[in-house]
Design a protein around this motif. Structure first.
Motif, PDB file in Angstrom:
ATOM      1  N   HIS A 146      48.257  16.020 176.368  1.00 45.97           N
ATOM      2  CA  HIS A 146      47.922  17.446 176.335  1.00 45.97           C
ATOM      3  C   HIS A 146      46.419  17.717 176.276  1.00 45.97           C
ATOM      4  N   GLY A 147      45.609  16.688 176.133  1.00 44.19           N
ATOM      5  CA  GLY A 147      44.179  16.920 176.075  1.00 44.19           C
ATOM      6  C   GLY A 147      43.442  15.743 175.475  1.00 44.19           C
ATOM      7  N   VAL A 148      42.217  16.018 175.006  1.00 41.80           N
ATOM      8  CA  VAL A 148      41.382  14.982 174.407  1.00 41.80           C
ATOM      9  C   VAL A 148      40.835  15.483 173.079  1.00 41.80           C
ATOM     10  N   THR A 149      40.523  14.542 172.207  1.00 37.83           N
ATOM     11  CA  THR A 149      39.808  14.840 170.974  1.00 37.83           C
ATOM     12  C   THR A 149      38.503  14.053 171.015  1.00 37.83           C
ATOM     13  N   ALA A 150      37.396  14.790 171.022  1.00 42.06           N
ATOM     14  CA  ALA A 150      36.077  14.168 171.111  1.00 42.06           C
ATOM     15  C   ALA A 150      35.414  14.175 169.744  1.00 42.06           C
ATOM     16  N   HIS A 151      34.807  13.055 169.403  1.00 40.18           N
ATOM     17  CA  HIS A 151      34.032  12.946 168.164  1.00 40.18           C
ATOM     18  C   HIS A 151      32.567  13.003 168.568  1.00 40.18           C
ATOM     19  N   VAL A 152      31.891  14.062 168.140  1.00 41.59           N
ATOM     20  CA  VAL A 152      30.537  14.359 168.570  1.00 41.59           C
ATOM     21  C   VAL A 152      29.589  14.260 167.387  1.00 41.59           C
ATOM     22  N   THR A 153      28.493  13.530 167.564  1.00 39.23           N
ATOM     23  CA  THR A 153      27.509  13.379 166.492  1.00 39.23           C
ATOM     24  C   THR A 153      26.287  14.238 166.775  1.00 39.23           C
ATOM     25  N   HIS A 154      25.685  14.721 165.648  1.00 39.32           N
ATOM     26  CA  HIS A 154      24.471  15.522 165.749  1.00 39.32           C
ATOM     27  C   HIS A 154      23.825  15.596 164.376  1.00 39.32           C
ATOM     28  N   ASP A 155      22.549  15.252 164.316  1.00 39.08           N
ATOM     29  CA  ASP A 155      21.806  15.323 163.055  1.00 39.08           C
ATOM     30  C   ASP A 155      22.502  14.595 161.911  1.00 39.08           C
ATOM     31  N   GLY A 156      23.076  13.453 162.231  1.00 32.89           N
ATOM     32  CA  GLY A 156      23.717  12.649 161.208  1.00 32.89           C
ATOM     33  C   GLY A 156      25.113  13.076 160.845  1.00 32.89           C
ATOM     34  N   GLY A 157      25.591  14.173 161.410  1.00 37.51           N
ATOM     35  CA  GLY A 157      26.951  14.633 161.140  1.00 37.51           C
ATOM     36  C   GLY A 157      27.861  14.412 162.327  1.00 37.51           C
ATOM     37  N   THR A 158      29.144  14.506 162.114  1.00 37.44           N
ATOM     38  CA  THR A 158      30.145  14.321 163.171  1.00 37.44           C
ATOM     39  C   THR A 158      31.118  15.486 163.157  1.00 37.44           C
ATOM     40  N   ARG A 159      31.494  15.917 164.346  1.00 39.93           N
ATOM     41  CA  ARG A 159      32.461  17.008 164.467  1.00 39.93           C
ATOM     42  C   ARG A 159      33.474  16.660 165.536  1.00 39.93           C
ATOM     43  N   GLU A 160      34.705  17.046 165.322  1.00 40.40           N
ATOM     44  CA  GLU A 160      35.756  16.865 166.320  1.00 40.40           C
ATOM     45  C   GLU A 160      35.887  18.120 167.164  1.00 40.40           C
ATOM     46  N   ILE A 161      36.042  17.916 168.460  1.00 40.86           N
ATOM     47  CA  ILE A 161      36.327  19.010 169.383  1.00 40.86           C
ATOM     48  C   ILE A 161      37.583  18.649 170.158  1.00 40.86           C
ATOM     49  N   ARG A 162      38.522  19.544 170.147  1.00 43.38           N
ATOM     50  CA  ARG A 162      39.754  19.368 170.912  1.00 43.38           C
ATOM     51  C   ARG A 162      39.631  20.147 172.214  1.00 43.38           C
ATOM     52  N   ALA A 163      39.869  19.469 173.344  1.00 42.26           N
ATOM     53  CA  ALA A 163      39.749  20.111 174.652  1.00 42.26           C
ATOM     54  C   ALA A 163      40.966  19.795 175.499  1.00 42.26           C
ATOM     55  N   ARG A 164      41.350  20.744 176.319  1.00 42.96           N
ATOM     56  CA  ARG A 164      42.479  20.510 177.223  1.00 42.96           C
ATOM     57  C   ARG A 164      42.094  19.549 178.343  1.00 42.96           C
ATOM     58  N   TRP A 165      40.810  19.602 178.746  1.00 42.46           N
ATOM     59  CA  TRP A 165      40.303  18.713 179.795  1.00 42.46           C
ATOM     60  C   TRP A 165      38.918  18.233 179.407  1.00 42.46           C
ATOM     61  N   CYS A 166      38.584  17.022 179.802  1.00 44.31           N
ATOM     62  CA  CYS A 166      37.251  16.478 179.573  1.00 44.31           C
ATOM     63  C   CYS A 166      36.688  15.993 180.902  1.00 44.31           C
ATOM     64  N   VAL A 167      35.464  16.417 181.214  1.00 41.51           N
ATOM     65  CA  VAL A 167      34.788  15.986 182.440  1.00 41.51           C
ATOM     66  C   VAL A 167      33.619  15.094 182.049  1.00 41.51           C
TER      67      VAL A 167
END
Length: 530
Positions: A146-167
């Motif tokens: 159904h989609g992807v879960t991306a783990h994104v880092t920035h300034d020493g922190g990490t956040r998850e983003i759920r997307a239906r499609w990833c390019v």
């Protein structure tokens, strides 16, 4: 710069990589009202020139997006191409300022550094209400049906983003491609190449693309903005540093420069991803294909990937089409990449092959071919070559069924970018499915599939294949999807749309007539194409 904590938790499309491909895709997704997030680990657009050639088809994409004026204002138009052998240039340069005249509103050879392309695309995206999340790097990617879960880092922190499609538009080393476990098949050249953006250049004419061949090396140069400023590209054997490149340029080709704003060496890769789509992950640009810089095709191919993909993602996300439409992205764009790798590799081998026979052939080619090049470019074979380099001759099969019915024989118009007539590309800025008639009588939308929202009439142009007894179905990306006699057009266009992957809502027939474009040479309210 937006902190990681302010990124949304969900989005429809996550675009990884804000180079020219990712930025073009984000601009079109913004234009099509598709919810998206664009991330890049860099702190802003590249400051290095990198790719520099912008082909005629890319100018058309910029025009459709509504940003042709700044792109044209910042571009350098090369007036000549001048081949040569070592220190000796051909006695007469080849005029190219109007090469491709009559094929596109933007003839000629255009130079615009990648850094400028990115800056202009970022500015246009921002003006349209979009943004780039700079300094946000993809750490890992999980996916399901159904989609992807991306783990994104920035300034020493990490956040998850759920997307239906990833390019994945994240370059040749694409983490997205690796996460999808998509092989990147191809080869790596044993040679090392050097590139310099040089100022104070001596030994090269202004406003000219120079192509110098030699027994053991070559050099291609492009004019850049600024006095005596050029992009220099060559091959280096031995110590890969600027001092060695300077020796090769001066001793082999009589070219020197005062300083370089950017100098780099690299190994040449020729690779194409085994598939451009894997479930909910799609690849574009250098993440999908890399090849020789000969011909100036790479950045332009990525821009067309993004343009093609944006409309398909929008149709799938709004429910107009099934995700089978995204299989057409792979079916259309991957063959383009494979042909490009094949042809650019062949050209590259010609200028670098060290076998004695090929050295002699190169030495003979310049004095024999250079004098007759102006004549060759006026012949059909020459115009075909110009259109190919300008990326105006690309062909897509509209479906596997269409390829079967045609028995592999390509149509002059269907499956290709709409031939330019001088006035008919202005309406493409609507970015809609359209029906065109090139006849005295205007086309009607009555009975047409509901997805088709505009009808336009133009004067007949049989010389470019646009016939008065046919109506043409034109996609939002400017490619012609079908042609049919007027009485059979509604049924034929509906069938073609179903083969694309569009559903009942898009294909059902209109019950009543809709206002049409006025019956004259160009649509109401539109200026002629630039």
């Amino acid at each position: 710069m937006r902190p990681a904590s302010t990124l949304p938790a969900t989005t429809d499309v996550l675009v990884v990589g804000a180079g020219p491909t990712g930025l073009m895709l984000a601009n079109w997704l913004q234009r099509l009202s598709v919810d998206h997030v664009l991330i890049d680990g860099k702190d802003g657009p590249t400051r290095q020139s990198r790719a520099i050639a912008v082909q005629q088809r890319s100018f058309e994409l910029y025009a459709q997006l509504g940003m042709i004026d700044p792109v044209r204002d910042e571009s350098v138009a090369a007036r000549y191409v001048r081949p040569g052998w070592q220190r000796r240039a051909a006695p007469v340069p080849l005029p190219v300022g109007r090469i491709g005249l009559g094929m596109s509103a933007y003839p000629g050879i255009h130079i615009l550094e990648q850094s400028a392309n990115e800056r202009l695309l970022v500015s246009h995206l921002r003006d349209a209400g979009g943004t780039v999340s700079w300094g946000h790097e993809l750490a890992s990617l999980d996916r399901d049906d159904h989609g992807v879960t991306a783990h994104v880092t920035h300034d020493g922190g990490t956040r998850e983003i759920r997307a239906r499609w990833c390019v994945g538009a994240d370059g040749a080393s694409s983490p997205v491609r690796k996460a999808a476990d998509i092989p990147f098949s191809g080869t790596t050249s044993p040679d090392t190449f050097w590139v310099a953006d040089a100022t104070g250049v001596e030994g090269l004419p202004a406003e000219t693309v120079s192509v110098r061949l030699g027994t053991g090396s070559f050099m291609i140069t492009f004019p850049l903005h600024g006095e005596r400023r050029h992009r220099l590209v060559g091959v280096i054997r031995g110590e890969p540093d600027e001092a060695a490149a300077r020796r090769i340029a001066e001793e082999g080709f009589g070219v020197t420069w005062r300083e370089s704003g950017w100098f780099s060496t690299y190994r040449l890769h020729s690779r194409v991803a085994d598939r451009f789509r894997d479930g909910r992950i799609v690849l574009a640009g250098d993440a999908a294909h890399v090849h020789s810089p000969v011909g100036g095709q790479g950045m332009n191919t990525g821009l067309q990937d993004a343009h093609n993909l944006a409309f398909k993602l929008a149709a799938v996300l709004d429910g107009t089409a099934t995700d089978a439409l995204l299989d057409r992205y792979d079916a259309e764009r991957r063959p383009v990449a494979r042909r490009l790798v094949s042809t650019s590799d062949a050209a590259f081998r010609f200028v670098t092959d060290q076998r004695p026979r090929n050295r002699r052939l190169r030495r003979l080619a310049v004095p024999l071919i250079a004098p007759v090049m102006p004549l060759l470019l006026r012949l059909p074979v020459g115009r075909s070559a110009v259109a190919a380099v300008g990326q105006l001759r690309i062909h897509y099969w509209m479906s596997d069924a269409a390829k079967g019915r045609a028995r592999g024989r390509r149509d002059r118009v269907v499956g290709r970018r709409l031939p330019w007539t001088g006035s008919n590309h202005g309406v493409l800025r609507e970015a809609t499915w359209q029906v065109h008639a090139y006849s005295p009588a205007p086309p009607s939308l009555d009975g047409m599939p509901e997805l088709v929202s505009a009808a336009h009439r133009f004067d007949p142009r049989p010389d470019v294949g646009l016939l008065r007894d046919r109506w043409y179905l034109v996609r939002p990306d400017g490619f012609v999807a079908a042609a049919a006699p007027p009485d059979g057009a509604p049924a034929e266009f509906a069938r073609v749309l179903r083969e694309h992957g569009y559903g009942d809502r898009a294909v059902r027939a209109r019950a009543a007539a809709v206002a049409e474009a006025p019956p004259r040479g160009r649509p109401s309210g539109q200026r002629p194409d630039d």
